[in-house]
Design an enzyme around this catalytic site. Structure first.
Site, mmCIF file in Angstrom:
data_model
loop_
_atom_site.group_PDB
_atom_site.id
_atom_site.type_symbol
_atom_site.label_atom_id
_atom_site.label_comp_id
_atom_site.label_asym_id
_atom_site.label_seq_id
_atom_site.Cartn_x
_atom_site.Cartn_y
_atom_site.Cartn_z
ATOM 1 N N THR A 148 0.868 -1.184 0.000
ATOM 2 C CA THR A 148 0.000 0.000 0.000
ATOM 3 C C THR A 148 0.902 1.231 0.000
ATOM 4 O O THR A 148 1.369 1.642 -1.055
ATOM 5 C CB THR A 148 -0.950 0.013 1.227
ATOM 6 N N LYS A 174 3.867 -6.947 3.764
ATOM 7 C CA LYS A 174 3.623 -5.527 3.537
ATOM 8 C C LYS A 174 3.294 -4.881 4.886
ATOM 9 O O LYS A 174 2.799 -5.550 5.798
ATOM 10 C CB LYS A 174 2.513 -5.287 2.525
ATOM 11 N N THR A 185 0.353 -4.521 12.506
ATOM 12 C CA THR A 185 -0.511 -4.542 11.339
ATOM 13 C C THR A 185 0.243 -4.795 10.061
ATOM 14 O O THR A 185 1.144 -4.044 9.710
ATOM 15 C CB THR A 185 -1.246 -3.224 11.221
ATOM 16 N N GLU A 269 5.678 4.647 7.411
ATOM 17 C CA GLU A 269 5.244 5.834 6.672
ATOM 18 C C GLU A 269 5.953 7.097 7.131
ATOM 19 O O GLU A 269 5.855 7.487 8.280
ATOM 20 C CB GLU A 269 3.735 6.034 6.850
ATOM 21 N N ASN A 392 -1.052 10.541 6.254
ATOM 22 C CA ASN A 392 -2.280 9.996 6.830
ATOM 23 C C ASN A 392 -3.420 10.987 6.896
ATOM 24 O O ASN A 392 -4.565 10.609 7.098
ATOM 25 C CB ASN A 392 -1.982 9.401 8.204
ATOM 26 N N THR A 397 -6.303 6.209 -1.954
ATOM 27 C CA THR A 397 -5.598 5.609 -3.115
ATOM 28 C C THR A 397 -6.183 6.160 -4.403
ATOM 29 O O THR A 397 -7.332 6.555 -4.459
ATOM 30 C CB THR A 397 -5.759 4.079 -3.142
#
Lengths: 397, 397
Positions: A148, A174, A185, A269, A392, A397
């Protein structure tokens, strides 16, 4: 560190329109030529996605043939329709490779709460089935299909010799964000051509996850989709592993999972630092991990590292509210090898030098020593940057 | 909403060099002309600052005369020397106003792990003692003297008529960051000229804190210095309150504390939104607060609000990992009054309109309805902005 597709598996990653960028694979197909033992470890979130519900029902199993994974849509919080969509994904994947409907598992990641665009999925499954392969390019495409906001694909592998057979274990994961404790996660698939029985596979996967994927986080938000699958198809011809061979396999699996786990916060991220938090001198490993996790979850600790600030006060005070009883006067703290704090008080140290060591290294090492016992635990996390916030606050997407 | 110094109290706020900016008060002195009942509620952090240790020892008391508070230095993680410094601060303050040494309490906030610059404190205490007053300007200076990264001073008051006397309750707080559950990180002093006995004062303060300062956070990091003090000196001449009068006073105290508490996340570091999270339909208030707190602590929820994104998936999934058992199919969610989610699935809503309502209002209201019972809870937090990261990556006074 051999990274290759284990014997008897075929993989593919294709673009089918779930992501906007045409160059980015968004659907992955993993096929075992023969029925494989499959076990899973899943999110502890009460609100779990449809694919998690489906995989939970179908594992453990000794006859799984196919895993279909997609990015761009998590199929979470989508109710009955989401469940039907996950079942249909599994059916499409099984059909495309000549397997039975219930021999397929599903993994999804991406935006929560949108219905799965099933026409794209149907198209992607067909496309992927036509491109299945076992070369490096196929493996990389498969790993990329699960990404992602990951900036790099995450693959690792091990080759071990057991019972005079060369056994391959290869994992793809991922991560990047919406990661927290109780299965950090992520999605992960580990493939091996070893022969394993279901109880051994399940026990080894649980143990490996506890020491790896459960010891990482980025933002402490536990996902609805966390899943790690282990598929073992026995194609290496070793027969079912047991005794010392099984233990040796388990050790290799632990080691591989630790390597894969560490890749996730390393690519967190917007992260500018991978922070390793080691807590020693505890009564139990659980205590050590609880303290390490609490430090890892503190935005004030994370932002201190972002700012290359050797702010031991934030670290020690985070330990203090972890909910673990310890004597504050017995605490020492090292940052990148330099002692900052000893016995409940600061010590003189070259703050400029420590700050420089944080600034010039992507890895930051925090070591907190208590004086309660001999147990220890290790946790990996990222710093918190303005870039994380930007990613965030603007995520679609 | 009368904000004034209660009878029999004198206050001052001065600059003594703890902060760089000469215009910013950094030391506050609060004096009761007669011995006052004083009770406190303190941080649950194992690693607590020297002033907390001192105040814990000296409260509850019925003879406190003076509170000295400083910003710019938390006197935390400073060992034996820190304790001696806190005692010396108390002694200096007591001496300056003609009280006995143990009639003084101390509050400190600011950087952790630096020794208190005692010469500046000594100078500041003298300066403040010479400027004591009971007018609005003195009160504002006193409130400002406790501020760290707060951008506004935080004062609130109530006047109530009890036993034919006008009774004043006035509170000042500081907050902004390093706030978390179990006494959201802050300093607070509440002054009243009512007459209270120690047990009543302690019970009422605990109850008021539980419903106010313990229901807010900014970043979930529990401070070493959290303290709320209530001083009651009886100067209104009401005598000791009891029965319905005491209950009425308690209700007013709750109400005042809720107003003060809400001011803290409203001024959270770098915050662009004050988020009110209301969770209803729970088995118990504890369950409701646990879910609300977990939502409040999620960086993904916070950044969604920062980005004006009505991302109910992040909210519902945060509820799912709160550690409270509930039926996900019984969950509904409203954001700023619009239903986004019902019975475990998304509903159609005007995303643009909800996004616009987030973007154009500083207040965001999240209401999560479960179907487990009739208990509810409310929690206040901030969003998470790049500015928060900047402030905390570069934090040094």
């Amino acid at each position: 560190m051999a990274v290759r597709v284990p014997k008897g598996f075929l993989v593919a990653g294709v673009h089918c329109g779930l992501k906007r960028d045409l160059r980015k694979p968004d659907l992955t197909l993993i096929v075992s030529e023969t029925p494989a033992v499959a076990v899973g470890v899943y999110t502890q979130n009460l609100v779990y996605a449809a694919p998690v519900a489906l995989d939970r029902q179908r594992t453990p199993s000794d006859r799984i043939r196919v895993v279909v994974a997609n990015s761009g849509n998590a199929n979470a919080c989508t109710g009955e329709r989401g469940l039907r969509d996950a079942q249909e994904m599994a059916r499409l994947a099984a059909e495309a490779v000549g397997a039975e409907e219930d021999q397929a598992l599903v993994l999804s990641t991406g935006v929560i709460g949108h219905y799965m665009p099933m026409e794209k999925i149907a198209h992607g499954v067909k496309l992927a089935a036509a491109q299945l392969g076992s070369d490096e390019q196929a493996l990389i495409s498969a790993a990329r299909g699960m990404m992602t906001t990951d900036t790099v694909y995450k693959l690792a592998g091990r080759t071990v010799s057991l019972r005079r057979r060369e056994i391959q274990i290869t994992g793809m994961v991922k991560g990047a964000a919406m990661m927290g404790p109780n299965l950090a996660t992520m999605l992960g698939v580990i493939l091996t051509d070893a022969g394993l029985d279901i109880p051994s596979a399940q026990a080894m996967l649980r143990a490996a996850v506890a020491d790896s994927f459960n010891c990482i986080n980025v933002d402490g938000h536990m996902s609805t989709n966390d899943t790690v699958l282990l598929l073992a198809n026995g194609s290496a011809g070793s027969g079912l592993l047991s005794g010392a061979d099984l233990a040796s396999f388990g050790q290799t699996l632990n080691d591989l999972c630790a390597e894969l786990a560490r890749m996730i916060p390393a690519d967190g991220e917007g992260a500018s630092h991978l922070i390793t938090i080691e807590v020693t001198g505890c009564k139990s490993r659980e205590d050590a991990l609880q303290i390490a996790r609490t430090i890892a979850n503190s935005p004030l600790v994370k932002t201190a590292i972002t700012g290359a600030d050797p702010n031991w006060g934030r670290i020690v005070s985070a330990a203090g509210y972890a909910g673990v009883l310890f004597d504050p006067a017995g605490v020492s703290l090292y940052l990148n090898g330099t002692m900052l704090y000893q016995g409940g008080t600061p010590v003189d140290f070259d703050a400029q030098a420590v700050s420089e060591s944080i600034r010039t290294n992507r890895d930051t090492h925090i070591q907190l020593q208590l004086s309660e016992g001999s147990a220890s635990g290790r946790f990996w996390t990222t710093d918190l940057t303005a870039e994380y916030v930007r990613l965030n606050a603007d995520y679609h997407t």
